[in-house]
Write an enzyme that holds these catalytic residues in place. Structure first.
Site, short mmCIF file in Angstrom:
data_model
loop_
_atom_site.label_atom_id
_atom_site.label_comp_id
_atom_site.label_asym_id
_atom_site.label_seq_id
_atom_site.Cartn_x
_atom_site.Cartn_y
_atom_site.Cartn_z
N ASP A 1 0.87 -1.17 0.00
CA ASP A 1 0.00 0.00 0.00
C ASP A 1 0.91 1.22 0.00
O ASP A 1 1.68 1.43 0.94
CB ASP A 1 -0.85 -0.04 1.28
CG ASP A 1 -1.73 1.19 1.43
OD1 ASP A 1 -1.53 2.19 0.70
OD2 ASP A 1 -2.62 1.15 2.29
N ASN B 1 -6.74 12.69 -10.44
CA ASN B 1 -7.53 13.12 -11.60
C ASN B 1 -7.34 14.62 -11.74
O ASN B 1 -6.77 15.26 -10.85
CB ASN B 1 -9.00 12.73 -11.47
CG ASN B 1 -9.61 13.25 -10.19
OD1 ASN B 1 -9.54 14.45 -9.90
ND2 ASN B 1 -10.18 12.36 -9.40
N GLY C 1 -9.74 4.82 -5.60
CA GLY C 1 -8.46 4.13 -5.75
C GLY C 1 -7.35 4.72 -4.90
O GLY C 1 -7.56 5.14 -3.76
N ASP D 1 -5.79 7.48 -5.19
CA ASP D 1 -6.03 8.90 -4.94
C ASP D 1 -6.82 9.08 -3.64
O ASP D 1 -6.43 9.86 -2.74
CB ASP D 1 -6.82 9.45 -6.14
CG ASP D 1 -6.91 10.96 -6.17
OD1 ASP D 1 -6.19 11.62 -5.40
OD2 ASP D 1 -7.70 11.48 -6.98
N THR E 1 -3.71 2.19 -14.35
CA THR E 1 -4.10 0.78 -14.56
C THR E 1 -5.30 0.35 -13.72
O THR E 1 -5.64 -0.82 -13.71
CB THR E 1 -2.92 -0.18 -14.27
OG1 THR E 1 -2.57 -0.08 -12.88
CG2 THR E 1 -1.73 0.14 -15.14
P1 ADP Z 1 -6.16 5.36 -12.21
O1 ADP Z 1 -7.40 6.21 -12.17
O2 ADP Z 1 -4.92 6.15 -12.61
O3 ADP Z 1 -6.35 4.12 -12.99
P2 ADP Z 1 -6.45 3.90 -9.68
O4 ADP Z 1 -6.23 4.43 -8.30
O5 ADP Z 1 -7.83 3.49 -10.06
O6 ADP Z 1 -5.88 5.04 -10.67
O7 ADP Z 1 -5.47 2.69 -9.94
C1 ADP Z 1 -4.10 2.79 -10.20
C2 ADP Z 1 -3.40 1.58 -9.62
O8 ADP Z 1 -3.20 1.80 -8.22
C3 ADP Z 1 -4.18 0.28 -9.74
O9 ADP Z 1 -3.30 -0.72 -10.21
C4 ADP Z 1 -4.65 0.00 -8.32
O10 ADP Z 1 -4.75 -1.40 -8.05
C5 ADP Z 1 -3.54 0.61 -7.51
N1 ADP Z 1 -3.84 1.01 -6.12
C6 ADP Z 1 -5.03 1.33 -5.56
N2 ADP Z 1 -4.87 1.66 -4.26
C7 ADP Z 1 -3.53 1.56 -3.99
C8 ADP Z 1 -2.70 1.75 -2.83
N3 ADP Z 1 -3.22 2.14 -1.66
N4 ADP Z 1 -1.35 1.55 -2.95
C9 ADP Z 1 -0.81 1.17 -4.13
N5 ADP Z 1 -1.53 0.97 -5.26
C10 ADP Z 1 -2.86 1.16 -5.19
#
Ligand code: ADP
Length: 182
Positions: A17, A31, A39, A41, A131
């Site tokens: 994480d 965004n 996610g 963000d 992704t």
């Molecule tokens: P985007 O809108 O750029 O696709 P997302 O947050 O939906 O951004 O996903 C980007 C990547 O981050 C995905 O592979 C997701 O599994 C991963 N992700 C989500 N939460 C975390 C976290 N707390 N730490 C690391 N990676 C994360």
């Protein structure tokens, strides 16, 4: 999965994480509104607290009233996170950029690394930008991100360590199958 290192140990690939990384900067897959979302963000704004959101609001007001363009990067403090800073970049929504998805995703990595170097930061952690909700195929994203990082490291030695943090073991394995680091 055990952690893997590439490029003289400068690149670390691990599962985790990103909000738990104790490091100079973590990158947020933001965004264009810069006010948090789902996610990674959402996790960064939640754990980092109101200070980050407030700084983002100020960046919007002063520099990007219409939102941060795709591929660009800005920096805020890390708020309550273990990371000292957060670099916010906007990944491409896959398939909506007239064939420029790869160039825009590469820009996210390059511009984030340049911003870190300009601020004399030595260590930085990236999530797998675009992704998740933005739907970039993970194998293709691995090629683009690894090429952009390798190019950057061939030109500057300010950054000592780049950690690539994958949220699941299958995601990390996919990266390890498709990257161009070695
Ligand atoms: P985007 O809108 O750029 O696709 P997302 O947050 O939906 O951004 O996903 C980007 C990547 O981050 C995905 O592979 C997701 O599994 C991963 N992700 C989500 N939460 C975390 C976290 N707390 N730490 C690391 N990676 C994360």
């Amino acid at each position: 999965m055990t952690e893997k290192r590439f490029l003289d140990g400068k690149i670390l690939v691990k599962v985790g994480d990103i909000t738990e990384e104790k490091i100079d900067a973590i990158v947020n897959a933001a965004n264009s509104a810069l006010l948090g979302g789902g996610g990674v963000d959402g996790a960064i704004h939640r754990r980092g607290g109101a200070k980050i959101t407030e700084e983002c609001r100020e960046i919007r007001r002063t520099a990007f009233p219409h939102g941060l363009p795709t591929g660009k990067a800005v920096i805020t403090s890390g708020g309550n996170l273990p990371a000292r800073f957060v670099i916010h970049t906007v990944g491409p929504v896959y398939g909506t950029n007239g064939g420029k998805d790869a160039a825009l995703l590469a820009d996210c990595y390059k511009n984030s690394l340049e911003l870190a170097a300009e601020n004399n930061l030595r260590t930085i952690a990236f999530p797998s930008i675009s992704t998740g909700v933005y739907d970039y195929p993970k194998g293709e994203a691995a090629k683009v991100s690894s090429n952009a990082i390798r190019d950057f490291l061939s030109k500057t030695d300010v950054i000592n360590e780049i950690r690539l943090i994958f949220f699941s073991e299958p995601d990390a394995r996919l990266f390890l199958e498709h990257h161009n680091l070695s």
